[in-house]
Design a protein around this motif. Structure first.
Motif, short mmCIF file in Angstrom:
data_model
loop_
_atom_site.label_atom_id
_atom_site.label_comp_id
_atom_site.label_asym_id
_atom_site.label_seq_id
_atom_site.Cartn_x
_atom_site.Cartn_y
_atom_site.Cartn_z
N ILE A 49 -0.84 1.26 -11.67
CA ILE A 49 -1.18 -0.08 -11.19
C ILE A 49 0.10 -0.87 -10.91
O ILE A 49 0.97 -1.01 -11.78
N ASP A 54 0.87 -1.17 0.00
CA ASP A 54 0.00 0.00 0.00
C ASP A 54 0.91 1.23 0.00
O ASP A 54 1.49 1.58 1.02
N GLU A 60 -9.03 3.64 0.89
CA GLU A 60 -9.98 2.55 0.67
C GLU A 60 -11.27 2.81 1.44
O GLU A 60 -12.35 2.39 1.03
N LEU A 103 -9.37 -0.57 -3.45
CA LEU A 103 -8.74 0.75 -3.46
C LEU A 103 -8.86 1.40 -4.84
O LEU A 103 -9.12 2.60 -4.95
N LEU A 104 -8.68 0.61 -5.89
CA LEU A 104 -8.79 1.15 -7.25
C LEU A 104 -10.18 1.74 -7.48
O LEU A 104 -10.31 2.83 -8.06
N MET A 120 -10.19 5.07 -5.77
CA MET A 120 -9.27 6.02 -6.39
C MET A 120 -9.83 6.59 -7.69
O MET A 120 -9.62 7.76 -8.00
N VAL A 168 -3.17 7.32 -11.37
CA VAL A 168 -3.36 6.10 -10.58
C VAL A 168 -2.62 4.95 -11.27
O VAL A 168 -3.20 4.24 -12.11
N SER A 192 -0.66 5.31 -6.19
CA SER A 192 -0.32 3.94 -6.56
C SER A 192 -1.37 2.97 -6.02
O SER A 192 -1.85 3.11 -4.90
N CYS A 193 -1.72 1.97 -6.83
CA CYS A 193 -2.82 1.08 -6.46
C CYS A 193 -2.38 -0.38 -6.51
O CYS A 193 -1.76 -0.82 -7.48
N ASP A 194 -2.77 -1.14 -5.46
CA ASP A 194 -2.36 -2.54 -5.35
C ASP A 194 -3.53 -3.50 -5.12
O ASP A 194 -3.32 -4.69 -4.94
#
Length: 213
Positions: free
Chosen positions: A205, A8, A154, A143-144, A147, A203, A137-139
């Protein structure tokens, strides 16, 4: 030394970016959850951020906070050289949380704090533009989803960049974060991203996250 390829990841956009600190320190504690039980402030380090498209400006970072749960890194925040870290953390911990403040929850959970100074000389890019893009940054999928609605977290709250609710996909953008601390080596690679139509929010990935599996 352990190498970490996905986490994260939070990137401070500008000096003393309070919203970024507020979000990083509160996200994940809703509904009696425990996002982390320890955090470590790392001063005078070098997070080298490389981007394969020169028009996307993300500066190297020179401070960091690593958040741990059961001694495992679960969140990383990379911070600008001139940010007043102590002040920003103090503001984050004094934000309202339920009917109290976040600091009271930290005290109740006995969240541990440590500070180290790596005393590294700052490494800057050859040319750095003052205005930096806002990077999220998204993991993970949850969360995506948030975002792409402008949120930083989140959990639904007021922290975010809401300049545009429309994003488009960039399939060939490569961004790499390299940071070595006293105990860990972070190598976080992104190979695609979403950008909002006003081009002030990105954003990316994470390549080694569940989003690409």
């Amino acid at each position: 030394m352990k190498t970490i390829n996905t986490i994260d990841l939070w990137t401070e956009q500008h000096d003393n970016h309070y919203e970024c600190f507020n979000g990083a320190f509160v996200d994940g504690f809703e509904n009696n959850k425990i996002a982390f039980d320890e955090y470590k402030v790392i001063k005078n380090c070098n997070c080298i951020i490389t981007v394969n498209q020169k028009e996307i400006n993300i500066k190297n970072k020179h401070n960091a906070v690593v958040f741990y749960k059961n001694s495992i890194p679960v969140r990383l925040m990379v911070i600008n050289k001139n940010t007043n870290i102590d002040k920003c953390i103090n503001i984050a911990l004094n934000q309202y949380f339920g009917d109290t403040i976040l600091q009271d929850l930290y005290n109740k959970l006995n969240i541990k704090i440590s500070v180290i100074d790596l005393k590294e000389e700052p490494i800057y890019k050859d040319s750095e533009i003052d205005k930096e893009i806002d990077v999220g940054s998204c993991d993970r999928w949850s969360l995506l989803y948030n975002m792409l609605q402008g949120l930083y977290t989140e959990t639904n709250n007021a922290y975010g960049n809401f300049s545009s609710d429309k994003y488009y996909f960039i399939p060939d953008l490569c961004i790499k974060y390299d940071l070595t601390t006293d105990n860990e080596k972070f190598e976080i690679i992104h190979k695609c991203a979403f950008m909002n139509i006003t081009k002030d929010r990105l954003v990316p990935i994470q390549e080694n996250s569940p989003l690409t599996k």
